[in-house]
Design an enzyme around this catalytic site. Structure first.
Site, PDB file in Angstrom:
ATOM      1  N   ALA A 167       0.804  -1.225   0.000  1.00 37.64           N
ATOM      2  CA  ALA A 167       0.000   0.000   0.000  1.00 37.64           C
ATOM      3  C   ALA A 167       0.833   1.269   0.000  1.00 37.64           C
ATOM      4  O   ALA A 167       0.349   2.332  -0.404  1.00 37.64           O
ATOM      5  CB  ALA A 167      -0.941   0.004   1.210  1.00 37.64           C
ATOM      6  N   ASP A 168       2.081   1.193   0.451  1.00 37.13           N
ATOM      7  CA  ASP A 168       2.911   2.386   0.548  1.00 37.13           C
ATOM      8  C   ASP A 168       4.331   2.064   0.069  1.00 37.13           C
ATOM      9  O   ASP A 168       5.292   2.123   0.842  1.00 37.13           O
ATOM     10  CB  ASP A 168       2.930   2.891   1.996  1.00 37.13           C
ATOM     11  CG  ASP A 168       3.565   4.274   2.120  1.00 37.13           C
ATOM     12  OD1 ASP A 168       3.693   4.966   1.086  1.00 37.13           O
ATOM     13  OD2 ASP A 168       3.933   4.663   3.241  1.00 37.13           O
ATOM     14  N   LEU A 169       4.441   1.732  -1.202  1.00 34.03           N
ATOM     15  CA  LEU A 169       5.738   1.359  -1.767  1.00 34.03           C
ATOM     16  C   LEU A 169       6.580   2.615  -1.969  1.00 34.03           C
ATOM     17  O   LEU A 169       6.373   3.371  -2.916  1.00 34.03           O
ATOM     18  CB  LEU A 169       5.534   0.618  -3.092  1.00 34.03           C
ATOM     19  CG  LEU A 169       6.804   0.047  -3.744  1.00 34.03           C
ATOM     20  CD1 LEU A 169       7.483  -0.958  -2.821  1.00 34.03           C
ATOM     21  CD2 LEU A 169       6.468  -0.598  -5.086  1.00 34.03           C
ATOM     22  N   ASN A 170       7.502   2.848  -1.056  1.00 27.89           N
ATOM     23  CA  ASN A 170       8.377   4.007  -1.170  1.00 27.89           C
ATOM     24  C   ASN A 170       9.783   3.636  -0.722  1.00 27.89           C
ATOM     25  O   ASN A 170      10.039   2.528  -0.239  1.00 27.89           O
ATOM     26  CB  ASN A 170       7.818   5.196  -0.372  1.00 27.89           C
ATOM     27  CG  ASN A 170       7.796   4.928   1.120  1.00 27.89           C
ATOM     28  OD1 ASN A 170       8.817   4.627   1.736  1.00 27.89           O
ATOM     29  ND2 ASN A 170       6.608   5.031   1.729  1.00 27.89           N
ATOM     30  N   ASN A 173      10.584   2.081   2.696  1.00 26.47           N
ATOM     31  CA  ASN A 173      10.107   0.734   2.999  1.00 26.47           C
ATOM     32  C   ASN A 173      10.849  -0.360   2.237  1.00 26.47           C
ATOM     33  O   ASN A 173      10.412  -1.513   2.206  1.00 26.47           O
ATOM     34  CB  ASN A 173       8.602   0.634   2.730  1.00 26.47           C
ATOM     35  CG  ASN A 173       7.797   1.383   3.776  1.00 26.47           C
ATOM     36  OD1 ASN A 173       8.218   1.497   4.922  1.00 26.47           O
ATOM     37  ND2 ASN A 173       6.647   1.911   3.380  1.00 26.47           N
TER      38      ASN A 173
END
Length: 241
Positions: A167-170, A173
């Protein structure tokens, strides 16, 4: 993995009995570990990361916190919709599935929710990935090159090939170690039928993160040639393998 549920008066704990045969509420209390000299904090996430030295080894204790404008209203509270739909139980089971598929994610230890009427608060414990730096830290140190970018593409493709949506591929992470790369923080992540649309959306989220962190200081064309093209090369090769 041996999933076990411990019900408490105001909530429940889900844990892997193979990692630890007994997990209680104290495991989720920073003060409990602090009093034993078994707590340290490090930068990262909202409010920092708590590293705890448990009988099962060194772990990361993460308290779920909201971000953005809604945090001002609800803080760390989430709407109750049933135990199996709580954020920690969902992430616990997704991480267990990730491990079953031999994907490089954090090993899950335990998850807990504490209910307060229509809302609940939550925590998650995972094993700490030792000697790791985030991709964002590598970029800041000038260590993100074509080879590392290609490895990142390979990493993301492995998850996408199995239908795992982050959900928060940055860049914060993605963890980089001598042994390999890992994806962390699967809050709100899920398994999805493989489709080009969500895969490309996920990749564009990662691209925006890198650009926001200054990966295109020499211009976006240079970023594409030196980093994004190798990343996509690793991604496509691995996706089709």
């Amino acid at each position: 993995m041996q999933e076990q549920l411990r019900e408490e008066a105001d909530g429940a704990i889900l844990f892997d009995a193979v990692v630890s045969p007994q997990v209680d509420g104290d495991w989720f209390a920073p003060d409990y570990w602090r009093e034993r000299g078994s707590l340290r904090t490090q930068a990262g996430g909202r409010g920092g990361v708590a590293v705890i030295a448990t009988p099962a080894g060194e772990c990361v204790l993460r308290h779920y916190r909201r971000g953005g404008l809604v945090a001002r209203l609800l803080g760390d509270r989430y709407l109750w919709r049933g135990a199996d739909r709580t954020r920690p139980f969902t992430e616990f089971r997704l991480l267990a599935e990730i491990a079953r598929r031999n994907l490089p994610g954090p090993a899950v230890v335990a998850a807990r929710y504490v209910r307060h009427g229509l809302f609940y608060r939550a925590d998650l414990i995972t094993r700490r990935i030792a000697d790791a730096r985030t991709l964002a830290e590598c970029l800041s140190a000038g260590q993100l090159d074509a080879a590392l970018a290609e490895a990142v593409g390979e990493l993301v493709a492995r998850f996408h090939r199995e239908g795992i949506w982050h959900a928060d591929l940055n860049a914060h992470n993605v963890l980089v170690t001598v042994e390999g790369l890992y994806l962390i923080d699967f809050d709100r992540g899920e398994w999805r039928p493989v489709a080009a649309g969500w895969r490309q959306s996920n990749l564009q989220r990662l691209r925006r993160s890198l650009l926001k962190l200054g990966a295109a200081k020499q211009g976006e064309a240079a970023f594409d040639a030196e980093l994004w093209t190798p990343l996509m090369r690793g991604y496509e090769r691995t996706l089709q393998a």
